[in-house]
Design a protein around this motif. Sequence first.
Motif, PDB file in Angstrom:
ATOM      1  N   ARG A 111       0.845  -1.192   0.000  1.00 48.06           N
ATOM      2  CA  ARG A 111       0.000   0.000   0.000  1.00 48.06           C
ATOM      3  C   ARG A 111       0.884   1.248   0.000  1.00 48.06           C
ATOM      4  NH1 ARG A 111      -5.124  -1.457   1.246  1.00 48.06           N
ATOM      5  NH2 ARG A 111      -5.427  -3.368   2.416  1.00 48.06           N
ATOM      6  N   LEU A 112       0.316   2.347  -0.490  1.00 48.94           N
ATOM      7  CA  LEU A 112       0.998   3.640  -0.447  1.00 48.94           C
ATOM      8  C   LEU A 112      -0.026   4.735  -0.596  1.00 48.94           C
ATOM      9  CD1 LEU A 112       1.074   4.972  -3.545  1.00 48.94           C
ATOM     10  CD2 LEU A 112       2.783   3.207  -3.868  1.00 48.94           C
ATOM     11  N   ASN A 113       0.394   5.942  -0.310  1.00 47.31           N
ATOM     12  CA  ASN A 113      -0.439   7.088  -0.667  1.00 47.31           C
ATOM     13  C   ASN A 113       0.434   8.085  -1.402  1.00 47.31           C
ATOM     14  OD1 ASN A 113       0.529   7.588   2.215  1.00 47.31           O
ATOM     15  ND2 ASN A 113      -0.237   9.625   1.670  1.00 47.31           N
ATOM     16  N   VAL A 114      -0.192   8.772  -2.341  1.00 44.99           N
ATOM     17  CA  VAL A 114       0.477   9.753  -3.178  1.00 44.99           C
ATOM     18  C   VAL A 114      -0.418  10.988  -3.230  1.00 44.99           C
ATOM     19  CG1 VAL A 114      -0.498   8.796  -5.323  1.00 44.99           C
ATOM     20  CG2 VAL A 114       1.658  10.053  -5.409  1.00 44.99           C
ATOM     21  N   LEU A 115       0.193  12.150  -3.307  1.00 48.72           N
ATOM     22  CA  LEU A 115      -0.587  13.384  -3.364  1.00 48.72           C
ATOM     23  C   LEU A 115      -1.368  13.481  -4.677  1.00 48.72           C
ATOM     24  CD1 LEU A 115       2.092  15.862  -1.980  1.00 48.72           C
ATOM     25  CD2 LEU A 115       0.013  15.108  -0.814  1.00 48.72           C
ATOM     26  N   GLY A 117      -2.520  14.630  -8.040  1.00 47.99           N
ATOM     27  CA  GLY A 117      -1.832  15.368  -9.087  1.00 47.99           C
ATOM     28  C   GLY A 117      -0.342  15.116  -9.179  1.00 47.99           C
ATOM     29  N   SER A 118       0.206  14.279  -8.305  1.00 49.75           N
ATOM     30  CA  SER A 118       1.640  14.005  -8.332  1.00 49.75           C
ATOM     31  C   SER A 118       2.009  13.160  -9.552  1.00 49.75           C
ATOM     32  CB  SER A 118       2.055  13.256  -7.062  1.00 49.75           C
ATOM     33  OG  SER A 118       3.390  12.806  -7.168  1.00 49.75           O
ATOM     34  N   ALA A 119       3.122  13.503 -10.180  1.00 45.07           N
ATOM     35  CA  ALA A 119       3.621  12.721 -11.315  1.00 45.07           C
ATOM     36  C   ALA A 119       4.018  11.312 -10.874  1.00 45.07           C
ATOM     37  CB  ALA A 119       4.817  13.429 -11.953  1.00 45.07           C
ATOM     38  N   ALA A 120       4.316  11.126  -9.593  1.00 41.04           N
ATOM     39  CA  ALA A 120       4.702   9.803  -9.090  1.00 41.04           C
ATOM     40  C   ALA A 120       3.582   8.773  -9.271  1.00 41.04           C
ATOM     41  CB  ALA A 120       5.092   9.895  -7.623  1.00 41.04           C
ATOM     42  N   ARG A 121       2.359   9.223  -9.320  1.00 38.78           N
ATOM     43  CA  ARG A 121       1.237   8.291  -9.477  1.00 38.78           C
ATOM     44  C   ARG A 121       1.397   7.449 -10.737  1.00 38.78           C
ATOM     45  NH1 ARG A 121      -5.270   9.567  -9.281  1.00 38.78           N
ATOM     46  NH2 ARG A 121      -5.909   7.562 -10.141  1.00 38.78           N
ATOM     47  N   ARG A 122       1.884   8.052 -11.812  1.00 38.73           N
ATOM     48  CA  ARG A 122       2.068   7.297 -13.063  1.00 38.73           C
ATOM     49  C   ARG A 122       3.087   6.175 -12.884  1.00 38.73           C
ATOM     50  NH1 ARG A 122       1.747  12.504 -14.700  1.00 38.73           N
ATOM     51  NH2 ARG A 122       3.967  12.703 -15.161  1.00 38.73           N
ATOM     52  N   LEU A 123       4.158   6.433 -12.133  1.00 42.28           N
ATOM     53  CA  LEU A 123       5.150   5.397 -11.851  1.00 42.28           C
ATOM     54  C   LEU A 123       4.487   4.238 -11.121  1.00 42.28           C
ATOM     55  CD1 LEU A 123       8.139   4.365 -11.604  1.00 42.28           C
ATOM     56  CD2 LEU A 123       8.211   5.618  -9.430  1.00 42.28           C
ATOM     57  N   TYR A 124       3.698   4.550 -10.111  1.00 40.60           N
ATOM     58  CA  TYR A 124       3.045   3.498  -9.337  1.00 40.60           C
ATOM     59  C   TYR A 124       2.043   2.715 -10.186  1.00 40.60           C
ATOM     60  CZ  TYR A 124       5.136   6.078  -5.473  1.00 40.60           C
ATOM     61  OH  TYR A 124       6.016   6.710  -4.643  1.00 40.60           O
ATOM     62  N   GLU A 125       1.298   3.393 -11.020  1.00 39.63           N
ATOM     63  CA  GLU A 125       0.346   2.700 -11.884  1.00 39.63           C
ATOM     64  C   GLU A 125       1.061   1.781 -12.870  1.00 39.63           C
ATOM     65  OE1 GLU A 125      -3.363   5.864 -11.788  1.00 39.63           O
ATOM     66  OE2 GLU A 125      -1.828   6.105 -13.343  1.00 39.63           O
ATOM     67  N   ARG A 126       2.200   2.207 -13.397  1.00 42.59           N
ATOM     68  CA  ARG A 126       2.978   1.351 -14.312  1.00 42.59           C
ATOM     69  C   ARG A 126       3.460   0.083 -13.613  1.00 42.59           C
ATOM     70  NH1 ARG A 126       5.536   6.234 -15.882  1.00 42.59           N
ATOM     71  NH2 ARG A 126       7.423   5.595 -14.786  1.00 42.59           N
ATOM     72  N   GLY A 128       1.675  -1.581 -11.339  1.00 45.41           N
ATOM     73  CA  GLY A 128       0.552  -2.403 -10.909  1.00 45.41           C
ATOM     74  C   GLY A 128      -0.287  -1.876  -9.765  1.00 45.41           C
ATOM     75  N   PHE A 129      -0.021  -0.680  -9.279  1.00 47.56           N
ATOM     76  CA  PHE A 129      -0.846  -0.111  -8.214  1.00 47.56           C
ATOM     77  C   PHE A 129      -2.158   0.399  -8.791  1.00 47.56           C
ATOM     78  CE2 PHE A 129       3.252  -0.025  -6.153  1.00 47.56           C
ATOM     79  CZ  PHE A 129       2.965  -0.220  -4.811  1.00 47.56           C
ATOM     80  N   THR A 130      -3.210   0.218  -8.019  1.00 50.77           N
ATOM     81  CA  THR A 130      -4.518   0.737  -8.389  1.00 50.77           C
ATOM     82  C   THR A 130      -5.067   1.564  -7.231  1.00 50.77           C
ATOM     83  OG1 THR A 130      -5.623  -1.262  -7.593  1.00 50.77           O
ATOM     84  CG2 THR A 130      -5.042  -1.199  -9.937  1.00 50.77           C
ATOM     85  N   VAL A 131      -5.977   2.461  -7.557  1.00 53.04           N
ATOM     86  CA  VAL A 131      -6.574   3.328  -6.544  1.00 53.04           C
ATOM     87  C   VAL A 131      -7.519   2.506  -5.674  1.00 53.04           C
ATOM     88  CG1 VAL A 131      -8.077   5.316  -6.140  1.00 53.04           C
ATOM     89  CG2 VAL A 131      -6.364   5.375  -7.984  1.00 53.04           C
ATOM     90  N   GLU A 132      -7.339   2.655  -4.375  1.00 55.38           N
ATOM     91  CA  GLU A 132      -8.217   1.994  -3.412  1.00 55.38           C
ATOM     92  C   GLU A 132      -9.229   3.008  -2.860  1.00 55.38           C
ATOM     93  OE1 GLU A 132      -7.552  -1.435  -0.169  1.00 55.38           O
ATOM     94  OE2 GLU A 132      -6.239   0.299   0.065  1.00 55.38           O
ATOM     95  N   THR A 133      -8.730   4.141  -2.377  1.00 58.75           N
ATOM     96  CA  THR A 133      -9.578   5.222  -1.891  1.00 58.75           C
ATOM     97  C   THR A 133      -8.829   6.530  -2.121  1.00 58.75           C
ATOM     98  OG1 THR A 133      -8.703   5.174   0.364  1.00 58.75           O
ATOM     99  CG2 THR A 133     -10.639   3.824  -0.067  1.00 58.75           C
ATOM    100  N   GLU A 134      -9.541   7.628  -1.903  1.00 55.95           N
ATOM    101  CA  GLU A 134      -8.883   8.928  -1.964  1.00 55.95           C
ATOM    102  C   GLU A 134      -9.620   9.925  -1.095  1.00 55.95           C
ATOM    103  OE1 GLU A 134      -9.217  10.835  -6.020  1.00 55.95           O
ATOM    104  OE2 GLU A 134      -9.631   8.756  -6.562  1.00 55.95           O
ATOM    105  N   ASP A 135      -8.889  10.963  -0.726  1.00 55.08           N
ATOM    106  CA  ASP A 135      -9.479  12.070   0.012  1.00 55.08           C
ATOM    107  C   ASP A 135      -9.064  13.341  -0.719  1.00 55.08           C
ATOM    108  OD1 ASP A 135      -6.888  12.877   0.931  1.00 55.08           O
ATOM    109  OD2 ASP A 135      -7.091  11.730   2.775  1.00 55.08           O
ATOM    110  N   MET A 141      -3.301   3.884  -2.732  1.00 57.14           N
ATOM    111  CA  MET A 141      -3.178   2.873  -3.777  1.00 57.14           C
ATOM    112  C   MET A 141      -2.739   1.545  -3.167  1.00 57.14           C
ATOM    113  SD  MET A 141      -1.405   5.229  -6.750  1.00 57.14           S
ATOM    114  CE  MET A 141      -2.053   4.266  -8.132  1.00 57.14           C
ATOM    115  N   VAL A 142      -3.019   0.478  -3.893  1.00 54.31           N
ATOM    116  CA  VAL A 142      -2.687  -0.861  -3.427  1.00 54.31           C
ATOM    117  C   VAL A 142      -2.186  -1.692  -4.604  1.00 54.31           C
ATOM    118  CG1 VAL A 142      -5.050  -1.715  -3.741  1.00 54.31           C
ATOM    119  CG2 VAL A 142      -3.548  -2.808  -2.059  1.00 54.31           C
ATOM    120  N   ARG A 143      -1.335  -2.662  -4.293  1.00 51.33           N
ATOM    121  CA  ARG A 143      -0.831  -3.583  -5.321  1.00 51.33           C
ATOM    122  C   ARG A 143      -0.805  -4.989  -4.743  1.00 51.33           C
ATOM    123  NH1 ARG A 143       3.856  -6.146  -6.495  1.00 51.33           N
ATOM    124  NH2 ARG A 143       4.371  -6.495  -8.667  1.00 51.33           N
ATOM    125  N   GLU A 144      -1.509  -5.873  -5.431  1.00 44.13           N
ATOM    126  CA  GLU A 144      -1.510  -7.285  -5.054  1.00 44.13           C
ATOM    127  C   GLU A 144      -0.163  -7.892  -5.440  1.00 44.13           C
ATOM    128  OE1 GLU A 144      -3.977  -9.065  -3.603  1.00 44.13           O
ATOM    129  OE2 GLU A 144      -5.451  -7.445  -3.588  1.00 44.13           O
TER     130      GLU A 144
END
Length: 156
Positions: A111-115, A117-126, A128-135, A141-144
């Motif tokens: 699991r992780l959290n990213v701000l 609009g952060s560009a880091a989100r694209r790295l995590y999605e590449r 295998g991380f997917t959005v679990e929840t957001e505020d 994000m989470v990755r099996e």
Amino acid sequence: MADWAARRATATDVPAIAELRAVVLRADLERLGRYDEQRVRQRLRAGFVPEHTSVIEVGGEFAGCVSLRSAEDAHWLEHFYLAPRFQGRGIGAAVLRGLLERCDRAGVLVRLNVLHGSAARRLYERHGFTVETEDPVDVFMVREPALDSTSPEIDA
């Protein structure tokens, strides 16, 4: 990709890591109206655990850090910062790949959290991380764990 190495963090690394956090997060925190010159550093200091953290070095020079903390149902990827001059060289992807492969071998969810609009989100999605929840500020994000993993591991 530049040659890099990881070593276990120590308490003496805290000032450099806190400063790097302030530099790396500043633009996103300002965009979200959340940047505070002291708080951004203090939050790192308050939650820093050297045993969970690796310092990333390029040519013997401090380049970044990453933490991997065990929790009940997963490992939390935290404090993953790379100095701007080392970004875009494949170092972050290589570090992340090594950590995830270690978690895959152990069959552990990450699991992780990213701000927002952060560009880091694209790295995590590449990876295998997917959005679990957001505020309003963070995307959680989470990755099996993957079934097959063969790359070398790094300590964190």
